[in-house]
Design a protein around this motif. Structure first.
Motif, short mmCIF file in Angstrom:
data_model
loop_
_atom_site.label_atom_id
_atom_site.label_comp_id
_atom_site.label_asym_id
_atom_site.label_seq_id
_atom_site.Cartn_x
_atom_site.Cartn_y
_atom_site.Cartn_z
N ARG A 47 -3.38 -13.53 -7.54
CA ARG A 47 -3.13 -14.95 -7.78
C ARG A 47 -3.64 -15.29 -9.18
N GLY A 48 -2.80 -15.86 -10.01
CA GLY A 48 -3.15 -16.07 -11.40
C GLY A 48 -2.49 -15.05 -12.30
N ASP A 49 -1.72 -14.11 -11.68
CA ASP A 49 -0.85 -13.16 -12.40
C ASP A 49 -1.56 -11.97 -13.03
N ALA A 50 -2.82 -11.79 -12.81
CA ALA A 50 -3.48 -10.57 -13.30
C ALA A 50 -2.91 -9.36 -12.57
N ARG A 51 -2.84 -8.25 -13.27
CA ARG A 51 -2.36 -6.99 -12.67
C ARG A 51 -3.49 -5.96 -12.71
N VAL A 52 -3.75 -5.35 -11.57
CA VAL A 52 -4.88 -4.44 -11.42
C VAL A 52 -4.33 -3.08 -10.96
N PRO A 53 -4.77 -1.97 -11.56
CA PRO A 53 -4.25 -0.65 -11.14
C PRO A 53 -4.67 -0.31 -9.71
N LEU A 54 -3.74 0.30 -8.99
CA LEU A 54 -3.98 0.77 -7.62
C LEU A 54 -3.57 2.23 -7.56
N SER A 55 -4.55 3.12 -7.47
CA SER A 55 -4.24 4.55 -7.41
C SER A 55 -3.96 4.98 -5.98
N ARG A 56 -3.18 6.02 -5.83
CA ARG A 56 -2.81 6.48 -4.48
C ARG A 56 -4.03 6.93 -3.69
N ILE A 61 -5.70 -10.95 -3.84
CA ILE A 61 -4.49 -10.15 -3.90
C ILE A 61 -3.30 -10.96 -3.39
N ALA A 62 -2.25 -11.03 -4.23
CA ALA A 62 -1.02 -11.73 -3.83
C ALA A 62 0.05 -10.76 -3.35
N SER A 63 0.15 -9.59 -3.98
CA SER A 63 1.16 -8.62 -3.58
C SER A 63 0.84 -7.25 -4.17
N ILE A 64 1.55 -6.24 -3.66
CA ILE A 64 1.42 -4.87 -4.16
C ILE A 64 2.74 -4.45 -4.78
N VAL A 65 2.67 -3.96 -6.01
CA VAL A 65 3.86 -3.48 -6.72
C VAL A 65 3.85 -1.95 -6.68
N ASN A 66 4.97 -1.36 -6.24
CA ASN A 66 5.06 0.10 -6.14
C ASN A 66 5.37 0.71 -7.50
N LEU A 67 4.67 1.81 -7.82
CA LEU A 67 4.95 2.60 -9.02
C LEU A 67 5.28 4.02 -8.59
N ASP A 68 5.36 4.92 -9.54
CA ASP A 68 5.72 6.31 -9.24
C ASP A 68 4.58 7.06 -8.56
N LYS A 69 4.95 8.07 -7.76
CA LYS A 69 4.02 9.04 -7.18
C LYS A 69 2.95 8.40 -6.30
N GLY A 70 3.27 7.29 -5.67
CA GLY A 70 2.33 6.67 -4.74
C GLY A 70 1.36 5.71 -5.36
N ASP A 71 1.32 5.65 -6.69
CA ASP A 71 0.45 4.68 -7.35
C ASP A 71 1.09 3.29 -7.28
N GLY A 72 0.33 2.29 -7.66
CA GLY A 72 0.86 0.94 -7.64
C GLY A 72 0.03 0.01 -8.49
N GLU A 73 0.35 -1.27 -8.41
CA GLU A 73 -0.42 -2.32 -9.06
C GLU A 73 -0.65 -3.44 -8.06
N LEU A 74 -1.79 -4.07 -8.16
CA LEU A 74 -2.07 -5.25 -7.36
C LEU A 74 -1.80 -6.47 -8.23
#
Length: 249
Positions: free
Chosen positions: A225-234, A209-222
């Motif tokens: 490293r390597g630029d993959a994006r993984v869903p992060l549910s609240r 994990i390089a960082s957490i990106v905030n989305l709406d309603k408490g959800d996010g994306e991880l």
């Protein structure tokens, strides 16, 4: 006695709940709509018994039974198909209720459950020592993934994240995305604490994990490293953030 009803059909869950309400000694009843949700509820609800349908989408009842952690809840399979009986008892089922069942038949199944509950209590009392031993043992270093032309060796360090796909999981690595026939919960048990669930259908290796990106309603994306994006549910966000903080100490 705590019971989790697992069935993808609402009328079937409602019928089971009504009948169980007439049985003595039951302190709590909850429901799961499929095998994935059932495996997720194990740690939060801690059922003593699963009333488990067999034919469900994504993960069958037999797959759920094969993925139960120790000490496993007792399992009563509930199905409209009698051809699964042998496999059900091979999975250590207490009983096999064939739909449509009546109150008398359910009572016999619950009597068998009550007879086995003391034995499960003894097993559960030994669980803390077993868990401590498991934590002391190293997690697996590699996975063997059968493929059409042979077997692929996947190093666990190379797995960035894992995604469910029907009865399989997808191992996302820089070298490819092999499919493995395994439930996500069962695989996470093998891989150890370096992986954490971040979504109902996904888990991630913490050190990718390089960082957490905030989305709406408490959800996010991880962002890995390597630029993959993984869903992060609240639902899982607090656990992921807490584990990341613990790694920084």
């Amino acid at each position: 006695m705590r019971i989790l009803i697992v069935d993808d059909e609402r009328p079937a869950r409602d019928k089971m709940r009504r009948m169980l309400a007439q049985e003595p000694g039951i302190s709590a009843i909850e429901e799961a709509r499929d095998g994935v949700e059932a495996l997720e509820r194990l740690s939060t609800f801690a059922p003593d018994v699963l009333m488990l349908d067999i034919q469900m989408p994504e993960i069958t009842g037999l797959d759920v039974a094969a993925s139960l952690p120790e000490p496993a809840p007792l399992v009563v399979f509930v199905t409209a198909y009698d051809e699964y009986a042998i496999r059900a008892f091979d999975a250590n089922a207490i009983d096999y209720l064939l739909k449509p069942y009546d109150q008398t038949r359910l009572q016999r199944a619950m009597q068998r459950v009550r007879e086995r509950l003391p034995q499960r209590a003894v097993t559960a009392s030994a669980a803390p020592a077993a868990a401590a031993l498991a934590e002391a043992l190293p997690a697996v270093a590699q996975l063997l993934v059968p493929e059409r032309n042979g077997t692929r060796v996947v190093k666990v360090d190379d797995i960035q994240w894992i995604e469910t796909a029907d009865n399989y999981v997808i191992l996302h690595t820089a070298e490819g995305e092999p499919l493995m026939r395994q439930t996500l919960a069962g695989l996470l048990d093998k891989l150890g604490p370096r992986f954490i669930r971040c979504h109902r259908r996904a888990a991630v290796q913490l050190n990718w994990i390089a960082s957490i990106v905030n989305l709406d309603k408490g959800d996010g994306e991880l962002l890995l490293r390597g630029d993959a994006r993984v869903p992060l549910s609240r639902q899982y966000r607090a656990d992921v953030e807490a584990r990341l903080v613990s790694l920084c100490k």
